[in-house]
Write a protein that holds these residues in place. Structure first.
Motif, PDB file in Angstrom:
ATOM      1  N   ALA A   1       0.838  -1.210   0.000  1.00  0.00           N
ATOM      2  CA  ALA A   1       0.000   0.000   0.000  1.00  0.00           C
ATOM      3  C   ALA A   1       0.866   1.251   0.000  1.00  0.00           C
ATOM      4  O   ALA A   1       0.586   2.215  -0.729  1.00  0.00           O
ATOM      5  CB  ALA A   1      -0.937  -0.012   1.208  1.00  0.00           C
ATOM      6  N   GLU A   2       1.932   1.246   0.812  1.00  0.00           N
ATOM      7  CA  GLU A   2       2.829   2.406   0.852  1.00  0.00           C
ATOM      8  C   GLU A   2       3.494   2.617  -0.503  1.00  0.00           C
ATOM      9  O   GLU A   2       3.664   3.752  -0.954  1.00  0.00           O
ATOM     10  CB  GLU A   2       3.883   2.220   1.952  1.00  0.00           C
ATOM     11  N   SER A   3       3.836   1.501  -1.153  1.00  0.00           N
ATOM     12  CA  SER A   3       4.442   1.595  -2.487  1.00  0.00           C
ATOM     13  C   SER A   3       3.445   2.203  -3.482  1.00  0.00           C
ATOM     14  O   SER A   3       3.806   3.071  -4.285  1.00  0.00           O
ATOM     15  CB  SER A   3       4.874   0.201  -2.943  1.00  0.00           C
ATOM     16  N   LYS A   4       2.182   1.745  -3.393  1.00  0.00           N
ATOM     17  CA  LYS A   4       1.160   2.283  -4.292  1.00  0.00           C
ATOM     18  C   LYS A   4       0.912   3.765  -4.005  1.00  0.00           C
ATOM     19  O   LYS A   4       0.714   4.555  -4.931  1.00  0.00           O
ATOM     20  CB  LYS A   4      -0.140   1.495  -4.158  1.00  0.00           C
ATOM     21  N   VAL A   5       0.912   4.130  -2.727  1.00  0.00           N
ATOM     22  CA  VAL A   5       0.723   5.538  -2.367  1.00  0.00           C
ATOM     23  C   VAL A   5       1.863   6.382  -2.929  1.00  0.00           C
ATOM     24  O   VAL A   5       1.647   7.460  -3.498  1.00  0.00           O
ATOM     25  CB  VAL A   5       0.609   5.696  -0.824  1.00  0.00           C
ATOM     26  N   ALA A   6       3.100   5.877  -2.781  1.00  0.00           N
ATOM     27  CA  ALA A   6       4.252   6.622  -3.297  1.00  0.00           C
ATOM     28  C   ALA A   6       4.153   6.767  -4.815  1.00  0.00           C
ATOM     29  O   ALA A   6       4.413   7.853  -5.369  1.00  0.00           O
ATOM     30  CB  ALA A   6       5.551   5.926  -2.901  1.00  0.00           C
ATOM     31  N   GLU A   7       3.754   5.685  -5.489  1.00  0.00           N
ATOM     32  CA  GLU A   7       3.600   5.727  -6.949  1.00  0.00           C
ATOM     33  C   GLU A   7       2.503   6.723  -7.329  1.00  0.00           C
ATOM     34  O   GLU A   7       2.667   7.515  -8.267  1.00  0.00           O
ATOM     35  CB  GLU A   7       3.259   4.330  -7.491  1.00  0.00           C
ATOM     36  N   SER A   8       1.396   6.694  -6.580  1.00  0.00           N
ATOM     37  CA  SER A   8       0.296   7.633  -6.854  1.00  0.00           C
ATOM     38  C   SER A   8       0.754   9.068  -6.630  1.00  0.00           C
ATOM     39  O   SER A   8       0.395   9.973  -7.411  1.00  0.00           O
ATOM     40  CB  SER A   8      -0.903   7.326  -5.950  1.00  0.00           C
ATOM     41  N   GLN A   9       1.534   9.295  -5.601  1.00  0.00           N
ATOM     42  CA  GLN A   9       2.035  10.647  -5.340  1.00  0.00           C
ATOM     43  C   GLN A   9       2.944  11.118  -6.476  1.00  0.00           C
ATOM     44  O   GLN A   9       2.902  12.288  -6.887  1.00  0.00           O
ATOM     45  CB  GLN A   9       2.763  10.706  -3.999  1.00  0.00           C
ATOM     46  N   ARG A  10       3.772  10.195  -6.994  1.00  0.00           N
ATOM     47  CA  ARG A  10       4.624  10.558  -8.135  1.00  0.00           C
ATOM     48  C   ARG A  10       3.758  10.898  -9.357  1.00  0.00           C
ATOM     49  O   ARG A  10       4.029  11.867 -10.072  1.00  0.00           O
ATOM     50  CB  ARG A  10       5.600   9.427  -8.458  1.00  0.00           C
TER      51      ARG A  10
END
Length: 182
Positions: free
Chosen positions: A106-115
């Protein structure tokens, strides 16, 4: 203990000045009956006592077996409890690992979404600036256009509109008169 038949068979010598024989015999008969009941009851109790002692010895022997079984059952219960606790701990550890994996994912997806959001912000800012610059260019271009050419008069416009209406009316009449011509 004396058996009742031994009492019954006992005989006494008769004396000159003794008790009344029939009363003594009746009383002895009464005592023998009572004694017989007591003797029978005593036999039953002795038999019950022997049975009880036998059952007690059997139970006493079984007691050791039962104790051994109880000890084994306690050990088995402790083993089952330990296995259950180990299994529960394993399940908890697996659940924690899965949760950690899900959190990391989830944190990885959040970071990707933020990018992605940052990219979209940059692109929208670029688009806004580009659109703004295009509007400025259009405004400059519109400012450079000369709008000083002469406009037609109202009569000229009226004459042109009436002329168009007349020609369209004539075409419509012709179509109605000759429908085959198209």
């Amino acid at each position: 203990m004396i058996a009742p038949h031994e009492l019954k068979n006992k005989s006494f010598n008769k004396a000159v000045r003794g008790y009344n024989c029939s009363e003594v015999d009746e009383y002895i008969e009464f005592l023998i009956d009572k004694y017989t009941e007591v003797y029978r009851r005593n036999s039953e109790l002795e038999k019950d006592l022997r049975m009880t002692k036998f059952k007690y010895s059997e139970l006493h022997n079984d007691e050791d077996s039962i104790r051994a079984v109880i000890v084994k059952a306690q050990k088995l219960g402790e083993n089952i409890k330990k296995q259950a606790l180990d299994e529960a701990q394993k399940i908890i550890d697996d659940a924690k690992d899965k949760c950690t994996d899900k959190i990391n994912e989830a944190e990885s997806k959040v970071a990707e979404s933020q990018r992605e959001i940052q990219k979209i912000r940059v692109l929208s800012e670029e688009f806004r600036n580009s659109l703004y610059n295009q509007y400025l260019e259009h405004i400059k271009m519109l400012k450079g256009i000369d709008f000083s050419f002469p406009l037609p008069s109202e009569n000229d416009i009226r004459t042109e509109v009436l002329s168009d209406i007349d020609s369209q009316s004539k075409e419509a009449k012709d179509k109605i008169a000759n429908p085959e011509i198209d």
